[in-house]
Scaffold this motif. Structure first.
Motif, PDB file in Angstrom:
ATOM      1  N   ARG A  78       0.697  -1.359  -0.321  1.00 40.61           N
ATOM      2  CA  ARG A  78      -0.232  -0.168   0.103  1.00 40.61           C
ATOM      3  C   ARG A  78       1.168   1.283  -0.275  1.00 40.61           C
ATOM      4  N   ALA A 100       2.133   1.903  -3.267  1.00 41.38           N
ATOM      5  CA  ALA A 100       1.087   2.557  -4.302  1.00 41.38           C
ATOM      6  C   ALA A 100       0.830   4.172  -4.244  1.00 41.38           C
ATOM      7  N   GLU A 131       5.931   0.913  -8.290  1.00 42.65           N
ATOM      8  CA  GLU A 131       4.102   0.177  -8.268  1.00 42.65           C
ATOM      9  C   GLU A 131       3.499  -0.639  -6.993  1.00 42.65           C
ATOM     10  N   LYS A 183       0.266  -1.936  -4.373  1.00 43.61           N
ATOM     11  CA  LYS A 183      -1.364  -2.739  -4.264  1.00 43.61           C
ATOM     12  C   LYS A 183      -2.368  -1.848  -2.640  1.00 43.61           C
ATOM     13  N   ARG A 184      -3.651  -1.275  -3.706  1.00 47.87           N
ATOM     14  CA  ARG A 184      -4.052  -0.553  -2.887  1.00 47.87           C
ATOM     15  C   ARG A 184      -4.629  -1.767  -1.740  1.00 47.87           C
TER      16      ARG A 184
END
Length: 240
Positions: free
Chosen positions: A16, A19, A29, A31-32
């Protein structure tokens, strides 16, 4: 995010943070995934990343690049106000040190000075957690040959978090005590060595002029020959 800046990130929350960094312009890169830090401002994301870089070394590389390229995207006053609640505020000092090396910008120097005003250095700790065996050979070298950019903020590490994509020839720097430690180690490893060997070991972390002066003044070295043919060895090797 008020009140949570001092909490260490859990491993499941790291994606996160990547992100959030991606959203403010970092070349990463993520990820939430769910986390405990709500909806932080861009400045709070920077502070969180500085804290978490002790757990996740890649974050320091990403943060240095972000600050070097895009420091003007962040409000210096908000960044400064986000620091007091941090568990390790001096980590942002380390990130700024390397970003300033890369950018070579007087404006970034001013921003860093304002943001970090009043931040105290740590107390001589290893910067990265869990990357070296405690009291191991590599941990010892981290302590004895630590880069000045870490030491100014009370940390120890030899890691140069400068991504090749920045196209910069900048290197971290070694203060004289750390260069003397490196010279001692070079002498222990090699029966004799040259200025070129020392420069190769330094890998750009000190100038040729500094290296020449080090060899001329190190009390534990003796020199044979002159000028370009000079060779050096530990004084203790002669005694032995």
């Amino acid at each position: 995010m008020t009140g949570s800046a001092g909490l260490p990130l859990q491993a499941r929350e790291i994606p996160r943070l990547y992100a959030e960094l991606e959203a403010v312009g970092a070349r990463v890169e993520g990820k939430r995934v769910p986390w405990r830090f709500g909806k932080p401002s861009p400045e709070e994301v920077v502070v969180l990343a500085a804290q978490a870089s002790r757990q996740e070394p890649r974050l320091l590389w990403a943060l240095v690049e972000l600050l070097a390229r895009h420091y003007d995207r962040f409000d210096p006053l908000k960044l400064r106000r986000a620091l007091p609640g941090a568990r390790w505020p001096a980590t942002l000092g380390v990130a700024f040190e390397f970003a300033r090396l890369v950018a070579g910008s007087a404006e970034l120097d001013d921003v860093a000075s304002f943001v970090l005003a009043g931040v105290r250095p740590a107390r001589g700790e290893r910067f990265f957690h869990g990357t070296r065996a405690f009291a191991g050979a590599l941990a010892r070298r981290d302590a004895e040959e630590s880069l000045a950019e870490y030491m100014r903020w009370g940390y120890m590490s030899r890691e140069e978090p400068i991504a090749k994509e920045l196209g910069s020839a900048a290197h971290g720097t070694l203060a004289r005590p750390q260069r003397m430690n490196m010279l001692q180690r070079l002498g222990e490893r090699s029966p004799e060595f040259t200025l070129g060997d020392y420069l190769e070991a330094l890998r750009g972390r000190a100038s040729r002029r500094q290296a020449t002066r080090d060899l001329a003044t190190a009390p534990f070295l003796v020199c044979a020959g002159a000028t370009r043919g000079a060779r050096y060895r530990l004084r203790s090797r002669l005694v032995g």
